[in-house]
Design a protein around this motif. Structure first.
Motif, PDB file in Angstrom:
ATOM      1  N   LEU A  31       4.286  -5.280  -8.068  1.00  0.00           N
ATOM      2  CA  LEU A  31       3.141  -4.766  -7.317  1.00  0.00           C
ATOM      3  C   LEU A  31       3.381  -4.885  -5.810  1.00  0.00           C
ATOM      4  O   LEU A  31       3.147  -3.948  -5.044  1.00  0.00           O
ATOM      5  N   TYR A  44       4.134   2.938  -2.209  1.00  0.00           N
ATOM      6  CA  TYR A  44       3.637   3.611  -3.403  1.00  0.00           C
ATOM      7  C   TYR A  44       2.150   3.366  -3.621  1.00  0.00           C
ATOM      8  O   TYR A  44       1.485   4.136  -4.306  1.00  0.00           O
ATOM      9  N   THR A  45       1.641   2.290  -3.088  1.00  0.00           N
ATOM     10  CA  THR A  45       0.217   1.985  -3.195  1.00  0.00           C
ATOM     11  C   THR A  45      -0.227   1.348  -1.885  1.00  0.00           C
ATOM     12  O   THR A  45       0.571   0.763  -1.167  1.00  0.00           O
ATOM     13  N   LYS A  46      -1.502   1.479  -1.583  1.00  0.00           N
ATOM     14  CA  LYS A  46      -1.978   1.007  -0.293  1.00  0.00           C
ATOM     15  C   LYS A  46      -2.746  -0.306  -0.374  1.00  0.00           C
ATOM     16  O   LYS A  46      -2.583  -1.170   0.460  1.00  0.00           O
ATOM     17  N   ASP A  47      -3.594  -0.439  -1.372  1.00  0.00           N
ATOM     18  CA  ASP A  47      -4.437  -1.630  -1.442  1.00  0.00           C
ATOM     19  C   ASP A  47      -4.255  -2.315  -2.790  1.00  0.00           C
ATOM     20  O   ASP A  47      -4.685  -1.799  -3.813  1.00  0.00           O
ATOM     21  N   ILE A  48      -3.631  -3.475  -2.757  1.00  0.00           N
ATOM     22  CA  ILE A  48      -3.376  -4.214  -3.997  1.00  0.00           C
ATOM     23  C   ILE A  48      -4.293  -5.425  -4.130  1.00  0.00           C
ATOM     24  O   ILE A  48      -4.096  -6.256  -5.010  1.00  0.00           O
ATOM     25  N   GLU A  65       3.878  -1.935  -2.972  1.00  0.00           N
ATOM     26  CA  GLU A  65       3.105  -1.856  -1.724  1.00  0.00           C
ATOM     27  C   GLU A  65       4.035  -1.750  -0.519  1.00  0.00           C
ATOM     28  O   GLU A  65       3.812  -0.933   0.374  1.00  0.00           O
TER      29      GLU A  65
END
Length: 58
Positions: free
Chosen positions: A23, A31-35, A27
Motif C-alpha cells: 500500500l 497509484y493511490t493518493k489517500d491511504i 502511494e
C-alpha cells in the motif's frame, strides 16, 4: 490445537505487514493518493491479530 492456531495467526500478521508495505509503495509511486483509511484498518486488524496471538500462544 493452540500451537497450530497461533501459527496461522502469525502467518496472517505477516500477510498484513506485506499488504501495508504494498500500500505504501503504491502511494509512493502515485497509484493511490489517500491511504489513511486503509492504514487505519491495517492497524485495527493488526491489533486484533496481536491480541489473538497473545491469547493462543500461552
Amino acid at each position: 490445537m493452540k500451537k497450530e492456531y497461533s501459527y496461522f495467526i502469525n502467518i496472517a500478521m505477516g500477510f498484513l505487514v506485506e499488504q501495508d508495505t504494498q500500500l505504501k509503495i503504491g502511494e509512493m509511486l502515485g497509484y493511490t493518493k489517500d491511504i489513511t483509511e486503509l492504514s487505519e484498518l491495517i492497524i485495527r486488524v493488526g491489533s486484533t491479530l496481536t491480541g489473538l496471538y497473545k491469547k493462543w500462544s500461552r
